[in-house]
Design a protein around this motif. Sequence first.
Motif, short mmCIF file in Angstrom:
data_model
loop_
_atom_site.label_atom_id
_atom_site.label_comp_id
_atom_site.label_asym_id
_atom_site.label_seq_id
_atom_site.Cartn_x
_atom_site.Cartn_y
_atom_site.Cartn_z
N PHE A 52 23.40 -0.64 -15.13
CA PHE A 52 22.54 -1.29 -14.16
C PHE A 52 22.92 -0.82 -12.76
N PRO A 53 21.94 -0.59 -11.91
CA PRO A 53 22.26 -0.18 -10.53
C PRO A 53 22.98 -1.29 -9.80
N ARG A 54 23.93 -0.90 -8.98
CA ARG A 54 24.67 -1.87 -8.17
C ARG A 54 23.98 -2.01 -6.82
N GLU A 55 23.91 -3.19 -6.33
CA GLU A 55 23.16 -3.47 -5.11
C GLU A 55 24.08 -3.53 -3.89
N PRO B 151 27.13 0.67 -2.53
CA PRO B 151 27.51 1.49 -3.68
C PRO B 151 26.88 2.88 -3.63
N ASP B 152 27.61 3.86 -4.17
CA ASP B 152 27.08 5.22 -4.37
C ASP B 152 26.53 5.83 -3.09
N TRP B 153 27.20 5.56 -1.98
CA TRP B 153 26.68 6.07 -0.70
C TRP B 153 26.88 7.58 -0.60
N SER C 55 35.16 2.89 5.39
CA SER C 55 36.03 3.21 4.26
C SER C 55 35.22 3.85 3.14
N LEU C 56 35.67 5.02 2.67
CA LEU C 56 35.00 5.77 1.62
C LEU C 56 35.93 5.92 0.42
N SER C 57 35.39 5.74 -0.78
CA SER C 57 36.16 5.83 -2.01
C SER C 57 35.72 7.02 -2.83
N VAL D 273 32.46 1.06 2.19
CA VAL D 273 32.68 -0.29 2.71
C VAL D 273 32.86 -0.17 4.22
N VAL D 274 32.17 -1.02 4.97
CA VAL D 274 32.34 -1.10 6.42
C VAL D 274 32.74 -2.53 6.74
N PHE D 275 33.80 -2.68 7.55
CA PHE D 275 34.11 -4.03 8.02
C PHE D 275 34.40 -3.99 9.51
#
Length: 213
Positions: free
Chosen positions: A3-6, A18-20, A139-141, A171-173
């Motif tokens: 399932f695609p993550r939102e 996700p999946d950026w 932040s990039l994984s 992720v951006v904070f």
Amino acid sequence: MLFPRERRVLAPGAVHVPDWLDLDQQRRLVVACREWAGEGPGIRAAVLPNGGRMTVRAVCLGWHWYPYRYSRTRDDQDGSPVTAFPEWLGDLGRTALADAYGEHRDYHPDIALINHYDADARMGLHRDGDEAAPDPVVSLSIGAPCLFRLGNTETRGRPWTDVELHSGDLVVFGDESRLAYHGVPKLLPAVDVPDTGLAAGRLNITLRVSGLR
């Protein structure tokens, strides 16, 4: 993924996309990180003031971080100048920030911290508070998935939010969550990890604005 993550707002000012990064972008970053990790004295596990050694290994661009300060030279290694921060990485950070927040901001990161996690590595809850600027952290994984924990701005205890990060996630904070405690309690089983060129483990690339002269 079945399932695609939102896209998800984890807290005010904190966004998970996700999946950026597409696979080509991930592969290019792996190649660049391998080159940076081999420059000068190379990647290292920083030693904490209490004598303990971090379980992640890191290399820095722009400014060299070691507990708990920044320097233009690798003061906890051989004293050589830190590798320059590349402009193309700043462009990537600006695009990431705009996509996460849905608006363009004047964002000019000049620090990259690149952490490599092997299977047993983790990052305790901490705040990114050594910078002198309030700009968001990008932040990039890449590579193996992990459990990312975003806490509150007051203590290392609850409340916190756990989220799985997979290869290519962003992720951006910033804003209200800029000084939130956060960490990586563990890596997760490496199932369906794309072929990024990373032999094993996880890469985390965080971009920051130093606010330093």
